[in-house]
Design an enzyme around this catalytic site. Structure first.
Site, PDB file in Angstrom:
ATOM      1  N   GLY A 137     -17.715  28.463  -8.031  1.00  0.00           N
ATOM      2  CA  GLY A 137     -18.064  29.672  -8.876  1.00  0.00           C
ATOM      3  C   GLY A 137     -17.709  30.692  -8.930  1.00  0.00           C
ATOM      4  O   GLY A 137     -17.485  30.864  -7.529  1.00  0.00           O
ATOM      5  N   HIS A 149      -3.681  36.319  -3.859  1.00  0.00           N
ATOM      6  CA  HIS A 149      -3.373  34.935  -3.852  1.00  0.00           C
ATOM      7  C   HIS A 149      -1.509  35.496  -4.553  1.00  0.00           C
ATOM      8  O   HIS A 149      -0.627  35.009  -4.309  1.00  0.00           O
ATOM      9  CB  HIS A 149      -3.492  34.414  -5.169  1.00  0.00           C
ATOM     10  CG  HIS A 149      -5.433  33.369  -4.423  1.00  0.00           C
ATOM     11  ND1 HIS A 149      -5.402  34.529  -2.713  1.00  0.00           N
ATOM     12  CD2 HIS A 149      -6.149  32.999  -4.450  1.00  0.00           C
ATOM     13  CE1 HIS A 149      -6.338  33.596  -2.700  1.00  0.00           C
ATOM     14  NE2 HIS A 149      -7.324  33.212  -3.964  1.00  0.00           N
ATOM     15  N   CYS A 171     -17.350  25.791 -12.640  1.00  0.00           N
ATOM     16  CA  CYS A 171     -16.867  27.848 -12.863  1.00  0.00           C
ATOM     17  C   CYS A 171     -15.548  27.446 -13.910  1.00  0.00           C
ATOM     18  O   CYS A 171     -14.619  26.233 -14.465  1.00  0.00           O
ATOM     19  CB  CYS A 171     -16.123  27.722 -11.456  1.00  0.00           C
ATOM     20  SG  CYS A 171     -15.555  29.044 -12.498  1.00  0.00           S
ATOM     21  N   CYS A 179      -8.739  28.360 -12.179  1.00  0.00           N
ATOM     22  CA  CYS A 179      -8.025  28.877 -11.663  1.00  0.00           C
ATOM     23  C   CYS A 179      -7.443  27.572 -11.024  1.00  0.00           C
ATOM     24  O   CYS A 179      -7.708  26.214 -10.818  1.00  0.00           O
ATOM     25  CB  CYS A 179      -8.101  29.967 -10.128  1.00  0.00           C
ATOM     26  SG  CYS A 179      -9.398  31.265 -10.575  1.00  0.00           S
ATOM     27  N   CYS A 239      -7.496  24.869  -7.500  1.00  0.00           N
ATOM     28  CA  CYS A 239      -9.410  24.685  -7.454  1.00  0.00           C
ATOM     29  C   CYS A 239     -10.113  24.136  -7.812  1.00  0.00           C
ATOM     30  O   CYS A 239      -9.821  24.151  -9.353  1.00  0.00           O
ATOM     31  CB  CYS A 239     -10.290  26.746  -7.342  1.00  0.00           C
ATOM     32  SG  CYS A 239     -12.019  26.262  -7.642  1.00  0.00           S
ATOM     33  N   CYS A 287     -12.372  26.293   1.633  1.00  0.00           N
ATOM     34  CA  CYS A 287     -11.394  27.072  -0.100  1.00  0.00           C
ATOM     35  C   CYS A 287     -11.274  26.479  -1.672  1.00  0.00           C
ATOM     36  O   CYS A 287     -10.097  25.892  -0.477  1.00  0.00           O
ATOM     37  CB  CYS A 287     -11.202  27.822   0.258  1.00  0.00           C
ATOM     38  SG  CYS A 287     -11.898  29.368   1.463  1.00  0.00           S
ATOM     39  N   GLU A 344     -22.835  22.134  -4.735  1.00  0.00           N
ATOM     40  CA  GLU A 344     -22.650  22.171  -3.156  1.00  0.00           C
ATOM     41  C   GLU A 344     -22.755  23.620  -2.839  1.00  0.00           C
ATOM     42  O   GLU A 344     -22.149  24.550  -2.678  1.00  0.00           O
ATOM     43  CB  GLU A 344     -21.238  21.557  -2.606  1.00  0.00           C
ATOM     44  CG  GLU A 344     -20.888  20.050  -3.682  1.00  0.00           C
ATOM     45  CD  GLU A 344     -19.610  19.736  -3.692  1.00  0.00           C
ATOM     46  OE1 GLU A 344     -19.666  18.650  -3.671  1.00  0.00           O
ATOM     47  OE2 GLU A 344     -19.070  20.048  -3.753  1.00  0.00           O
ATOM     48  N   ASN A 381      -5.561  23.969   0.430  1.00  0.00           N
ATOM     49  CA  ASN A 381      -6.297  22.928   0.762  1.00  0.00           C
ATOM     50  C   ASN A 381      -6.028  22.131   0.060  1.00  0.00           C
ATOM     51  O   ASN A 381      -6.315  22.244  -1.625  1.00  0.00           O
ATOM     52  CB  ASN A 381      -7.628  23.200   1.103  1.00  0.00           C
ATOM     53  CG  ASN A 381      -7.985  23.489   2.305  1.00  0.00           C
ATOM     54  OD1 ASN A 381      -7.508  23.164   3.326  1.00  0.00           O
ATOM     55  ND2 ASN A 381      -8.755  24.972   2.339  1.00  0.00           N
ATOM     56  N   SER A 389     -17.577  36.647  -2.584  1.00  0.00           N
ATOM     57  CA  SER A 389     -16.134  37.085  -2.751  1.00  0.00           C
ATOM     58  C   SER A 389     -15.513  36.481  -4.382  1.00  0.00           C
ATOM     59  O   SER A 389     -17.025  36.120  -5.882  1.00  0.00           O
ATOM     60  CB  SER A 389     -16.024  35.191  -1.939  1.00  0.00           C
ATOM     61  OG  SER A 389     -14.078  34.974  -2.709  1.00  0.00           O
TER      62      SER A 389
END
Ligand code: SF4
Length: 389
Positions: free
Chosen positions: A185, A241, A136, A140, A143, A364, A115, A319, A216
């Site tokens: 990823g 985080h 990925c 995490c 995510c 994100c 995407e 989110n 990032s």
């Protein structure tokens, strides 16, 4: 336009090195572009034919080999027979739009899906979030992409193709002013990202200023060190985080392999040598990492850097993401504002990162290529009406 001025326009790079050029570096080995380059050489085509092909990617509407009218018909046919219809190795298979955001699901010839998100700002410029991997493997817990697992690393030209794809320039659109490796990823877990950065920044290919590209990372330290050496002008965002190693390891399992401290040490040296700002991302999750203790420890972590004024904290509101830990909740906007204000009051440069596209899972941590594993029979359902979630 006279014949002479037409020739000049065709061989002069656009602003910032964007647009056609007279000399092109070779594409990264192993990519489809490198295979096309080799193939043209092997059939005795003159060197400028490859250059014409790459230059044509800057023209709106050029998608297939047949569209590259500078090439002789017989060569267009030869390339189509050998490599398939399209010049770039991506086909858009689903499109969603909302607010100022468009998300495109692309598919590679081997049917891997990824995407890409384009944000168009009212000021008139646009910014793109590209994927570096399909899925990925780093897991995490906040995510959606991590929940898929790693399908594979994307090749350098699959990353480049996300930016250059003619889809974005339909209806008069332009190439994005900036590109962030914040899609699917972990960019620095994929060594092909270095080839992609070369393509995106080389005049004639992408021609983007490295300062307009952000990589990032959650902290893949060996390649973070490589990035600071090979591409010192690229903007870097490191995900923090949590300032507490045990908790950070729960959120970002890579912490137990490459600790935050190791990554920060690399950035401490980097900011001293390049005197450019780096960004620390802080994803705020209600009741998890948003307490007064977290605020205090985060401020201390920044204050203890080599050049604290060159570390900028971007606070991101969580989110909700499918596949992420279901107990995670977004904090209130007031709480996010308070957290940012708390950092500012402690002398830390901080802002809230505004995001669009949460309603279409384009913000994100939400990218998950919903159809990553969909069978071919479902492809007909993939083109969604704008605004449909
Ligand atoms: S946050 Fe990044 S590194 Fe972590 S699982 Fe998601 S895509 Fe991978």
């Amino acid at each position: 336009m006279t014949k002479r001025s037409k020739t000049r326009a065709a061989s002069t790079p656009g602003p910032g090195g964007r647009g056609p050029v007279a000399v092109l570096p070779n594409p990264p080995p192993g990519t489809r572009l490198a295979k096309i380059h080799e193939h043209l050489k092997s059939i005795g085509a003159p060197a400028y034919r490859f250059r014409q092909l790459v230059n044509s990617l800057h023209q709106p509407g050029v998608e297939t080999f047949e569209d590259v009218r500078e090439l002789p018909g017989v060569l267009r046919q030869e390339l189509t027979e050998h490599f398939g219809r399209t010049v770039l190795p991506l086909d858009p298979v689903a499109i969603q739009s909302a607010e100022q955001v468009e998300k495109v699901l692309f598919e590679t010839p081997s049917r891997v899906r990824l995407e890409t998100v384009l944000s168009r700002y009212r000021a008139g410029w646009s910014s793109m979030c590209v994927s570096s991997q399909a899925g990925c493997g780093l897991g995490c817990t906040f995510c959606a992409t991590g929940a898929i697992g790693l399908v594979r690393n994307l090749a350098a030209d699959e990353i480049y193709a996300q930016v250059m794809h003619p889809h974005w320039r339909k209806d008069g659109g332009t190439l994005p002013a900036s590109v962030a490796f914040m899609g699917m990823g972990e960019a620095l877990a994929n060594p092909h990202v270095f080839g992609a950065l070369q393509l995106l920044t080389a005049a004639g290919y992408g021609g983007l200023s490295p300062r307009r590209i952000t990589v990032s990372t959650v902290g893949f330290a060996p390649n973070l060190a490589r990035l600071t050496n090979e591409q010192p002008q690229i903007t870097i965002t490191l995900s923090v985080h949590s300032p507490f190693p045990d908790q950070r390891a729960e959120l970002i399992p890579l912490e137990s392999r490459f600790a935050l401290a190791e990554n920060l040490a690399i950035l401490d040296e980097h900011v001293v040598s390049v005197r450019r700002k780096v960004y620390l991302a802080y994803l705020l999750i209600a009741g998890v990492n948003d307490t007064a203790e977290h605020l205090e420890a985060l401020a201390e972590l920044v204050a203890s850097r080599s050049r604290p004024e060159l570390f900028h904290v971007s606070v991101i509101r969580y989110n909700e993401a499918s596949g992420a830990d279901p107990s995670y909740r977004a904090p209130s906007t007031e709480h996010v504002a308070k957290f940012v204000a708390g950092l500012l009051a402690r002398g830390v440069h901080a802002t809230r990162r505004r995001q669009f596209g949460a309603s279409i899972d384009a913000a994100c941590g939400q990218l998950h290529a919903r159809y990553l594993l969909a069978p071919p029979s479902e492809r007909a359902d993939l083109v969604l009406a704008p605004g449909r979630g």
